[in-house]
Design a protein around this motif. Structure first.
Motif, PDB file in Angstrom:
ATOM      1  N   THR A  65       0.689  -1.474  -0.014  1.00 54.70           N
ATOM      2  CA  THR A  65      -0.003  -0.012   0.055  1.00 54.70           C
ATOM      3  C   THR A  65       0.874   1.262  -0.127  1.00 54.70           C
ATOM      4  N   TYR A  66       2.201   1.198   0.054  1.00 53.36           N
ATOM      5  CA  TYR A  66       2.981   2.262   0.089  1.00 53.36           C
ATOM      6  C   TYR A  66       2.822   3.219  -1.010  1.00 53.36           C
ATOM      7  N   GLU A  67       2.873   4.469  -0.781  1.00 51.85           N
ATOM      8  CA  GLU A  67       2.812   5.717  -1.821  1.00 51.85           C
ATOM      9  C   GLU A  67       4.102   6.238  -1.343  1.00 51.85           C
ATOM     10  N   PRO A  68       5.028   6.500  -2.689  1.00 50.21           N
ATOM     11  CA  PRO A  68       6.493   7.317  -2.522  1.00 50.21           C
ATOM     12  C   PRO A  68       6.360   8.717  -2.036  1.00 50.21           C
ATOM     13  N   PRO A  69       6.940   9.255  -1.268  1.00 49.95           N
ATOM     14  CA  PRO A  69       6.815  10.959  -0.891  1.00 49.95           C
ATOM     15  C   PRO A  69       7.729  11.328  -2.097  1.00 49.95           C
ATOM     16  N   PRO A  70       7.699  12.664  -2.258  1.00 46.71           N
ATOM     17  CA  PRO A  70       8.533  13.348  -2.967  1.00 46.71           C
ATOM     18  C   PRO A  70       9.899  13.243  -2.914  1.00 46.71           C
ATOM     19  N   SER A  71      10.358  13.111  -1.742  1.00 47.44           N
ATOM     20  CA  SER A  71      11.973  12.925  -1.539  1.00 47.44           C
ATOM     21  C   SER A  71      12.428  11.355  -2.089  1.00 47.44           C
ATOM     22  N   VAL A  72      11.694  10.596  -1.897  1.00 49.77           N
ATOM     23  CA  VAL A  72      11.851   9.081  -2.637  1.00 49.77           C
ATOM     24  C   VAL A  72      11.783   9.476  -4.052  1.00 49.77           C
ATOM     25  N   VAL A  73      10.743   9.895  -4.626  1.00 46.23           N
ATOM     26  CA  VAL A  73      10.681   9.886  -6.002  1.00 46.23           C
ATOM     27  C   VAL A  73      11.612  10.765  -6.803  1.00 46.23           C
ATOM     28  N   LYS A  74      12.306  11.754  -5.958  1.00 48.53           N
ATOM     29  CA  LYS A  74      13.341  12.453  -6.226  1.00 48.53           C
ATOM     30  C   LYS A  74      14.595  11.731  -6.477  1.00 48.53           C
TER      31      LYS A  74
END
Length: 290
Positions: free
Chosen positions: A62-71
């Motif tokens: 169910t995880y949704e990556p935050p902006p820092s991870v997607v960066k």
């Protein structure tokens, strides 16, 4: 509203991250879960930095990556994924679209995958796809290590000596773990266990164990299903009930009290793959003091 939020989220990423340089001049590899960090770091050494997408304690379903991870993904040269974890199925096309030059390794593609159970709803049968938890089983882990080595060799052929040498050490470690489990289970009479979420399917398959899951289609058991589990646990004389650290242990504790079994918290998503696998196996075999 959720679709609008996701759209704005990716617009933010594109506008805020697209021109930023990599933070690690060695190059970055993004991996979906901590066990893949274990295998990748063991082979890559210090030739790459590692960006782990799902943090400890979060559920890959169910995880949704935050902006820092997607960066971190945007700045990655390579990405290593399972290919069948819930968050990957939901997000991976959109996230990898932020960096079209990034090479992708799908570890599931080399595995002999086990189908998930089917469940009947009236006249319809619902299929839940494949079980993604192959990394927990040492024979499957050896394939993971081989694929990661080959992936790194294709990316940086000049580092072949490092990658091949590190791979051989890792393969020896995984093989030793496999031999340890084989010996452990040869001496174990009762190899049935109950688990809240069926994350040990491949381990059970490869070592002749019996996994009984509490969870059905991601749902809590009904009172009648709970009673069946308790009756079966008594019949099989099951001594251990596993629950992952990401899940509520309430139902596991209920079953444990009724059948006299210990509830054991396990962490198949641990960054220390060897310790995690050995701990799980020793609990199944009754070789710990839980």
């Amino acid at each position: 509203m959720k679709k609008i939020s996701l759209f704005l989220f990716f617009i933010f990423l594109l506008s805020g991250c697209i021109n930023e340089p990599p933070e690690n001049d060695r190059g970055i590899i993004s991996v979906s879960i901590e066990p893949f960090r274990f295998f990748t770091e063991a082979i890559a050494g210090d030739t790459y930095g590692i960006n782990v997408i799902v943090p400890p304690g979060a559920s890959p379903a169910t995880y949704e990556p935050p902006p820092s991870v997607v960066k971190g993904i945007k700045n990655s040269e390579l990405m290593i994924i399972n290919a069948y974890l819930g968050f990957e199925l939901a997000w991976i096309d959109r996230v990898t679209g932020l960096n079209e030059e990034m090479e992708l390794l799908r570890l599931a593609d080399s595995q002999d995958l086990i189908a998930a159970d089917s469940h009947r709803h009236g006249d319809n049968i619902h299929y839940t796809g494949v079980d993604p938890h192959f990394w927990v089983s040492p024979p499957r882990a050896r394939l993971i290590a081989r694929d990661i080595r080959d992936f790194l060799l294709a990316s940086k052929p000049d580092e072949a000596e490092i990658y091949n040498s590190n791979y051989l050490r890792l393969d020896s470690l995984i093989k030793a773990t496999d031999e340890y489990l084989e010996a452990l289970f040869r001496e174990t009479e009762n190899t049935a266990f109950i688990i809240y979420h069926p994350s040990l399917t491949y381990l059970a398959h490869d070592y002749g164990l019996e996994q009984i899951s509490v969870e059905t289609e991601g749902k809590e058991p009904s009172p009648s299903e709970l009673k069946k589990l308790i009756d079966y646990g008594r019949e099989k004389n099951i001594k251990v009930i596993f629950v992952q650290r990401e899940f509520d242990r309430k139902n596991a504790d209920i079953i444990g009290r009724e059948i006299g079994a210990a509830t054991v918290v396990i962490d198949p998503l641990s960054a220390d793959w060897v310790e995690s696998v050995r701990n799980i196996a020793e609990n199944i075999a009754g070789k710990t003091n839980n």
